[in-house]
Design a protein around this motif. Sequence first.
Motif, PDB file in Angstrom:
ATOM      1  N   VAL A 102       3.454  -6.966   3.204  1.00  6.17           N
ATOM      2  CA  VAL A 102       2.994  -6.392   4.456  1.00  6.17           C
ATOM      3  C   VAL A 102       2.334  -5.048   4.145  1.00  6.17           C
ATOM      4  CG1 VAL A 102       3.626  -5.606   6.765  1.00  6.17           C
ATOM      5  CG2 VAL A 102       4.918  -7.470   5.685  1.00  6.17           C
ATOM      6  N   ASN A 103       1.044  -4.958   4.407  1.00 10.00           N
ATOM      7  CA  ASN A 103       0.294  -3.722   4.210  1.00 10.00           C
ATOM      8  C   ASN A 103      -0.443  -3.381   5.506  1.00 10.00           C
ATOM      9  OD1 ASN A 103       1.058  -3.279   1.571  1.00 10.00           O
ATOM     10  ND2 ASN A 103      -0.811  -4.102   0.675  1.00 10.00           N
ATOM     11  N   ALA A 104      -0.447  -2.097   5.829  1.00  9.02           N
ATOM     12  CA  ALA A 104      -1.109  -1.643   7.050  1.00  9.02           C
ATOM     13  C   ALA A 104      -2.528  -1.185   6.747  1.00  9.02           C
ATOM     14  CB  ALA A 104      -0.323  -0.500   7.677  1.00  9.02           C
ATOM     15  N   GLN A 105      -3.442  -1.549   7.614  1.00 16.21           N
ATOM     16  CA  GLN A 105      -4.842  -1.160   7.442  1.00 16.21           C
ATOM     17  C   GLN A 105      -5.036   0.347   7.542  1.00 16.21           C
ATOM     18  OE1 GLN A 105      -7.061  -3.517  10.257  1.00 16.21           O
ATOM     19  NE2 GLN A 105      -6.195  -5.417   9.473  1.00 16.21           N
ATOM     20  N   ASP A 106      -4.127   1.043   8.199  1.00 14.23           N
ATOM     21  CA  ASP A 106      -4.258   2.504   8.306  1.00 14.23           C
ATOM     22  C   ASP A 106      -3.437   3.251   7.251  1.00 14.23           C
ATOM     23  OD1 ASP A 106      -1.697   2.089   9.337  1.00 14.23           O
ATOM     24  OD2 ASP A 106      -1.976   3.438  11.038  1.00 14.23           O
ATOM     25  N   ASP A 107      -2.979   2.546   6.224  1.00 11.15           N
ATOM     26  CA  ASP A 107      -2.237   3.184   5.128  1.00 11.15           C
ATOM     27  C   ASP A 107      -3.214   3.979   4.278  1.00 11.15           C
ATOM     28  OD1 ASP A 107      -0.889   3.811   2.723  1.00 11.15           O
ATOM     29  OD2 ASP A 107       0.357   2.011   2.874  1.00 11.15           O
ATOM     30  N   PRO A 108      -3.069   5.294   4.188  1.00 10.15           N
ATOM     31  CA  PRO A 108      -4.035   6.101   3.442  1.00 10.15           C
ATOM     32  C   PRO A 108      -4.029   5.837   1.938  1.00 10.15           C
ATOM     33  CG  PRO A 108      -2.167   7.440   4.108  1.00 10.15           C
ATOM     34  CD  PRO A 108      -2.012   6.105   4.779  1.00 10.15           C
ATOM     35  N   PHE A 109      -2.977   5.205   1.416  1.00 11.17           N
ATOM     36  CA  PHE A 109      -2.885   4.935  -0.015  1.00 11.17           C
ATOM     37  C   PHE A 109      -3.566   3.631  -0.421  1.00 11.17           C
ATOM     38  CE2 PHE A 109       0.467   7.975   0.635  1.00 11.17           C
ATOM     39  CZ  PHE A 109       0.522   8.684  -0.546  1.00 11.17           C
ATOM     40  N   LEU A 110      -3.913   2.794   0.531  1.00  9.97           N
ATOM     41  CA  LEU A 110      -4.374   1.446   0.203  1.00  9.97           C
ATOM     42  C   LEU A 110      -5.879   1.271   0.371  1.00  9.97           C
ATOM     43  CD1 LEU A 110      -1.556  -0.667   1.867  1.00  9.97           C
ATOM     44  CD2 LEU A 110      -1.625   0.341  -0.429  1.00  9.97           C
ATOM     45  N   SER A 111      -6.499   0.750  -0.675  1.00 10.90           N
ATOM     46  CA  SER A 111      -7.918   0.397  -0.632  1.00 10.90           C
ATOM     47  C   SER A 111      -8.054  -1.021  -0.083  1.00 10.90           C
ATOM     48  CB  SER A 111      -8.497   0.454  -2.043  1.00 10.90           C
ATOM     49  OG  SER A 111      -7.936  -0.600  -2.816  1.00 10.90           O
ATOM     50  N   ALA A 112      -9.270  -1.453   0.125  1.00  5.03           N
ATOM     51  CA  ALA A 112      -9.517  -2.819   0.610  1.00  5.03           C
ATOM     52  C   ALA A 112      -8.980  -3.860  -0.368  1.00  5.03           C
ATOM     53  CB  ALA A 112     -11.012  -3.016   0.841  1.00  5.03           C
ATOM     54  N   ASP A 113      -8.924  -3.526  -1.661  1.00 12.04           N
ATOM     55  CA  ASP A 113      -8.422  -4.468  -2.666  1.00 12.04           C
ATOM     56  C   ASP A 113      -6.920  -4.709  -2.560  1.00 12.04           C
ATOM     57  OD1 ASP A 113     -10.941  -4.872  -3.756  1.00 12.04           O
ATOM     58  OD2 ASP A 113     -10.722  -3.201  -5.164  1.00 12.04           O
ATOM     59  N   CYS A 114      -6.248  -3.981  -1.703  1.00 14.55           N
ATOM     60  CA  CYS A 114      -4.807  -4.146  -1.518  1.00 14.55           C
ATOM     61  C   CYS A 114      -4.471  -5.133  -0.399  1.00 14.55           C
ATOM     62  CB  CYS A 114      -4.157  -2.789  -1.258  1.00 14.55           C
ATOM     63  SG  CYS A 114      -4.237  -1.697  -2.683  1.00 14.55           S
ATOM     64  N   PHE A 115      -5.485  -5.863   0.038  1.00 11.72           N
ATOM     65  CA  PHE A 115      -5.309  -6.876   1.077  1.00 11.72           C
ATOM     66  C   PHE A 115      -5.849  -8.202   0.550  1.00 11.72           C
ATOM     67  CE2 PHE A 115      -5.467  -2.749   3.014  1.00 11.72           C
ATOM     68  CZ  PHE A 115      -4.431  -2.786   3.931  1.00 11.72           C
ATOM     69  N   PRO A 116      -5.110  -8.873  -0.334  1.00 10.34           N
ATOM     70  CA  PRO A 116      -5.604 -10.059  -1.052  1.00 10.34           C
ATOM     71  C   PRO A 116      -5.544 -11.355  -0.233  1.00 10.34           C
ATOM     72  CG  PRO A 116      -3.385  -9.583  -1.735  1.00 10.34           C
ATOM     73  CD  PRO A 116      -3.779  -8.479  -0.786  1.00 10.34           C
ATOM     74  N   HIS A 117      -6.403 -11.444   0.768  1.00 12.04           N
ATOM     75  CA  HIS A 117      -6.437 -12.642   1.604  1.00 12.04           C
ATOM     76  C   HIS A 117      -6.766 -13.882   0.785  1.00 12.04           C
ATOM     77  CE1 HIS A 117      -5.958 -10.525   5.412  1.00 12.04           C
ATOM     78  NE2 HIS A 117      -6.727  -9.579   4.898  1.00 12.04           N
ATOM     79  N   GLU A 132      -2.590  -3.659  11.769  1.00  7.08           N
ATOM     80  CA  GLU A 132      -3.551  -2.616  12.129  1.00  7.08           C
ATOM     81  C   GLU A 132      -2.930  -1.232  11.968  1.00  7.08           C
ATOM     82  OE1 GLU A 132      -6.182  -1.256  16.016  1.00  7.08           O
ATOM     83  OE2 GLU A 132      -5.295  -3.255  15.967  1.00  7.08           O
ATOM     84  N   TRP A 133      -1.637  -1.115  12.221  1.00  5.57           N
ATOM     85  CA  TRP A 133      -0.939   0.160  12.172  1.00  5.57           C
ATOM     86  C   TRP A 133       0.253   0.069  11.231  1.00  5.57           C
ATOM     87  CZ3 TRP A 133       4.122  -0.331  13.270  1.00  5.57           C
ATOM     88  CH2 TRP A 133       4.508  -1.469  13.978  1.00  5.57           C
ATOM     89  N   GLY A 134       0.817   1.201  10.960  1.00  3.02           N
ATOM     90  CA  GLY A 134       2.018   1.250  10.133  1.00  3.02           C
ATOM     91  C   GLY A 134       1.968   2.376   9.116  1.00  3.02           C
ATOM     92  N   GLY A 135       0.760   2.831   8.811  1.00  2.00           N
ATOM     93  CA  GLY A 135       0.645   3.905   7.839  1.00  2.00           C
ATOM     94  C   GLY A 135       1.258   3.516   6.510  1.00  2.00           C
ATOM     95  N   HIS A 136       1.741   4.495   5.776  1.00  2.00           N
ATOM     96  CA  HIS A 136       2.391   4.210   4.494  1.00  2.00           C
ATOM     97  C   HIS A 136       3.899   4.161   4.725  1.00  2.00           C
ATOM     98  CE1 HIS A 136       2.556   3.685   0.243  1.00  2.00           C
ATOM     99  NE2 HIS A 136       3.483   4.606   0.148  1.00  2.00           N
ATOM    100  N   VAL A 137       4.423   2.965   4.776  1.00  2.00           N
ATOM    101  CA  VAL A 137       5.834   2.673   4.992  1.00  2.00           C
ATOM    102  C   VAL A 137       6.323   3.238   6.328  1.00  2.00           C
ATOM    103  CG1 VAL A 137       8.072   2.486   3.824  1.00  2.00           C
ATOM    104  CG2 VAL A 137       6.073   3.007   2.474  1.00  2.00           C
ATOM    105  N   GLY A 138       5.446   3.221   7.315  1.00  2.00           N
ATOM    106  CA  GLY A 138       5.823   3.688   8.650  1.00  2.00           C
ATOM    107  C   GLY A 138       6.490   2.582   9.423  1.00  2.00           C
ATOM    108  N   PHE A 139       5.719   1.745  10.054  1.00  2.00           N
ATOM    109  CA  PHE A 139       6.192   0.556  10.753  1.00  2.00           C
ATOM    110  C   PHE A 139       7.370   0.820  11.689  1.00  2.00           C
ATOM    111  CE2 PHE A 139       4.509  -1.001   6.612  1.00  2.00           C
ATOM    112  CZ  PHE A 139       3.414  -1.676   7.100  1.00  2.00           C
ATOM    113  N   MET A 140       7.416   1.999  12.276  1.00  2.00           N
ATOM    114  CA  MET A 140       8.529   2.344  13.143  1.00  2.00           C
ATOM    115  C   MET A 140       8.286   1.796  14.543  1.00  2.00           C
ATOM    116  SD  MET A 140      10.163   6.068  13.777  1.00  2.00           S
ATOM    117  CE  MET A 140      11.033   6.135  12.236  1.00  2.00           C
TER     118      MET A 140
END
Length: 172
Positions: A102-117, A132-140
């Motif tokens: 599970v990776n969030a699109q708004d995670d500042p640490f993740l590039s597009a390559d971190c979403f291996p569809h 769409e949301w969650g940031g970096h390990v947010g998901f609160m």
Amino acid sequence: ILGGAAFSVPIDLASSADHMERSEAYPYMRRFMNSLDAKVREKLTRYPGRLPEVDVTKMRSFREFDDYFTAPANGFADAEDYWRQASSRFYLDGIRVPTLLVNAQDDPFLSADCFPHDVAEANPHFHLLDTEWGGHVGFMVDRIDGVYWSETVAAEFVERLRHEEGAVRQAA
């Protein structure tokens, strides 16, 4: 092992390092580098003479940190060598147990390559959920009671695996 779940994973370290060098990521990079400073000083104290002496406060990027500390401390030639060997992106197609990323699109640490569809479509054991949301390990979900959406998703995934495993054992 019945399966696994992971959240906010920079599965492609090289592209994530580049992504973090963007000006809009500077606050996150600075905060992360500040957190590394104390960790490195503690390790240098714990293992005197065994690790590269570095001043993290003068470093501005993952490339610098990994070139001068991570790579030599762990037997890699440089940051590029470390990133090539340690990035989980290159091992996802070999996953053979149910695994959720599970990776969030708004995670500042993740590039597009971190979403291996592409891998998720090709490997029936690898499941990608990009939010769409969650940031970096947010998901609160609710800051008052401390409930995290990620914990709920992980628990539901594991429970589904346990249920499926139980059904397989009963059928046998």
